[in-house]
Design a protein around this motif. Structure first.
Motif, PDB file in Angstrom:
ATOM      1  N   GLN A 122      -5.643   0.518  -4.125  1.00 61.77           N
ATOM      2  CA  GLN A 122      -4.212   0.489  -3.827  1.00 61.77           C
ATOM      3  C   GLN A 122      -3.600  -0.841  -4.271  1.00 61.77           C
ATOM      4  O   GLN A 122      -4.206  -1.894  -4.119  1.00 61.77           O
ATOM      5  CB  GLN A 122      -3.968   0.659  -2.330  1.00 61.77           C
ATOM      6  N   SER A 123      -2.382  -0.769  -4.774  1.00 58.75           N
ATOM      7  CA  SER A 123      -1.664  -2.003  -5.109  1.00 58.75           C
ATOM      8  C   SER A 123      -1.083  -2.599  -3.820  1.00 58.75           C
ATOM      9  O   SER A 123      -0.996  -1.921  -2.791  1.00 58.75           O
ATOM     10  CB  SER A 123      -0.531  -1.707  -6.098  1.00 58.75           C
ATOM     11  N   ILE A 124      -0.670  -3.845  -3.893  1.00 63.20           N
ATOM     12  CA  ILE A 124      -0.028  -4.497  -2.753  1.00 63.20           C
ATOM     13  C   ILE A 124       1.213  -3.695  -2.354  1.00 63.20           C
ATOM     14  O   ILE A 124       1.456  -3.456  -1.166  1.00 63.20           O
ATOM     15  CB  ILE A 124       0.376  -5.956  -3.095  1.00 63.20           C
ATOM     16  N   GLU A 125       1.982  -3.260  -3.337  1.00 63.51           N
ATOM     17  CA  GLU A 125       3.204  -2.495  -3.065  1.00 63.51           C
ATOM     18  C   GLU A 125       2.893  -1.172  -2.369  1.00 63.51           C
ATOM     19  O   GLU A 125       3.588  -0.780  -1.438  1.00 63.51           O
ATOM     20  CB  GLU A 125       3.977  -2.228  -4.366  1.00 63.51           C
ATOM     21  N   GLU A 126       1.835  -0.488  -2.828  1.00 64.34           N
ATOM     22  CA  GLU A 126       1.443   0.787  -2.202  1.00 64.34           C
ATOM     23  C   GLU A 126       0.960   0.575  -0.771  1.00 64.34           C
ATOM     24  O   GLU A 126       1.287   1.358   0.125  1.00 64.34           O
ATOM     25  CB  GLU A 126       0.350   1.478  -3.022  1.00 64.34           C
ATOM     26  N   ALA A 169       1.850  -1.926   1.201  1.00 64.62           N
ATOM     27  CA  ALA A 169       3.021  -2.295   2.000  1.00 64.62           C
ATOM     28  C   ALA A 169       3.837  -1.061   2.374  1.00 64.62           C
ATOM     29  O   ALA A 169       4.210  -0.885   3.541  1.00 64.62           O
ATOM     30  CB  ALA A 169       3.883  -3.305   1.234  1.00 64.62           C
ATOM     31  N   ALA A 170       4.095  -0.206   1.412  1.00 69.11           N
ATOM     32  CA  ALA A 170       4.876   1.002   1.677  1.00 69.11           C
ATOM     33  C   ALA A 170       4.137   1.943   2.626  1.00 69.11           C
ATOM     34  O   ALA A 170       4.728   2.490   3.563  1.00 69.11           O
ATOM     35  CB  ALA A 170       5.197   1.716   0.364  1.00 69.11           C
ATOM     36  N   SER A 190       5.785  -5.609   5.049  1.00 70.81           N
ATOM     37  CA  SER A 190       6.310  -6.290   3.867  1.00 70.81           C
ATOM     38  C   SER A 190       5.152  -6.689   2.959  1.00 70.81           C
ATOM     39  O   SER A 190       4.001  -6.806   3.396  1.00 70.81           O
ATOM     40  CB  SER A 190       7.101  -7.535   4.272  1.00 70.81           C
ATOM     41  N   LYS A 191       5.456  -6.903   1.670  1.00 73.97           N
ATOM     42  CA  LYS A 191       4.436  -7.372   0.732  1.00 73.97           C
ATOM     43  C   LYS A 191       3.834  -8.685   1.213  1.00 73.97           C
ATOM     44  O   LYS A 191       2.623  -8.875   1.149  1.00 73.97           O
ATOM     45  CB  LYS A 191       5.043  -7.578  -0.663  1.00 73.97           C
ATOM     46  N   ARG A 192       4.673  -9.557   1.709  1.00 73.75           N
ATOM     47  CA  ARG A 192       4.217 -10.867   2.176  1.00 73.75           C
ATOM     48  C   ARG A 192       3.219 -10.729   3.326  1.00 73.75           C
ATOM     49  O   ARG A 192       2.201 -11.423   3.371  1.00 73.75           O
ATOM     50  CB  ARG A 192       5.433 -11.681   2.609  1.00 73.75           C
ATOM     51  N   TRP A 217      -1.203  -2.837 -15.562  1.00 75.30           N
ATOM     52  CA  TRP A 217      -1.802  -1.942 -14.577  1.00 75.30           C
ATOM     53  C   TRP A 217      -3.007  -2.535 -13.862  1.00 75.30           C
ATOM     54  O   TRP A 217      -3.681  -1.861 -13.104  1.00 75.30           O
ATOM     55  CB  TRP A 217      -2.174  -0.602 -15.221  1.00 75.30           C
ATOM     56  N   ARG A 254      -5.163  -4.020 -11.116  1.00 77.17           N
ATOM     57  CA  ARG A 254      -5.046  -3.885  -9.662  1.00 77.17           C
ATOM     58  C   ARG A 254      -6.194  -4.591  -8.969  1.00 77.17           C
ATOM     59  O   ARG A 254      -7.235  -4.823  -9.542  1.00 77.17           O
ATOM     60  CB  ARG A 254      -5.109  -2.408  -9.264  1.00 77.17           C
TER      61      ARG A 254
END
Length: 103
Positions: free
Chosen positions: A43-47, A49-50, A55-57, A84, A86
């Motif tokens: 998973q990415s940080i954004e994924e 977080a969502a 939050s991303k932080r 891409w 990750r």
């Protein structure tokens, strides 16, 4: 021990740890995304977080906490110059006496 058994044991152990509650919650979120055959999560940080509602932080902060405590091993997946690229997360068990890792 199958990977299913290992991840169940991992979850039970980090739940008993002295980690902050948000760190334990983030580990639960990561556990939902582990590839059973590979034993890793991509998973990415954004994924994250969502998916966790953070939050991303906050995700970055608590990933660092759980990595430093020894609950995950973080590596990179993909090439350094690629968009891409990750993080790759593998579950780990901290060594005893490491502070936050122990119950």
């Amino acid at each position: 021990m199958t990977f299913d058994d290992k991840i169940e044991h991992w979850i039970a152990e980090f739940c008993k740890s002295n980690l902050p509650s948000v760190s334990r919650y983030l580990l639960h979120c990561l556990a939902l995304h582990f590839h059973l055959r590979q034993g890793r999560c991509y998973q990415s940080i954004e994924e994250l977080a969502a998916g966790c509602g953070l939050s991303k932080r906050t995700v970055i902060k608590h990933l660092r906490i759980v990595e430093d405590a020894g609950w995950i091993k973080v590596t990179f997946h993909g090439f350094t110059d690629q968009r891409w690229r990750r993080h790759s997360y593998a579950l780990a068990f901290p060594e005893t006496g490491n502070g936050r890792g122990a119950a």
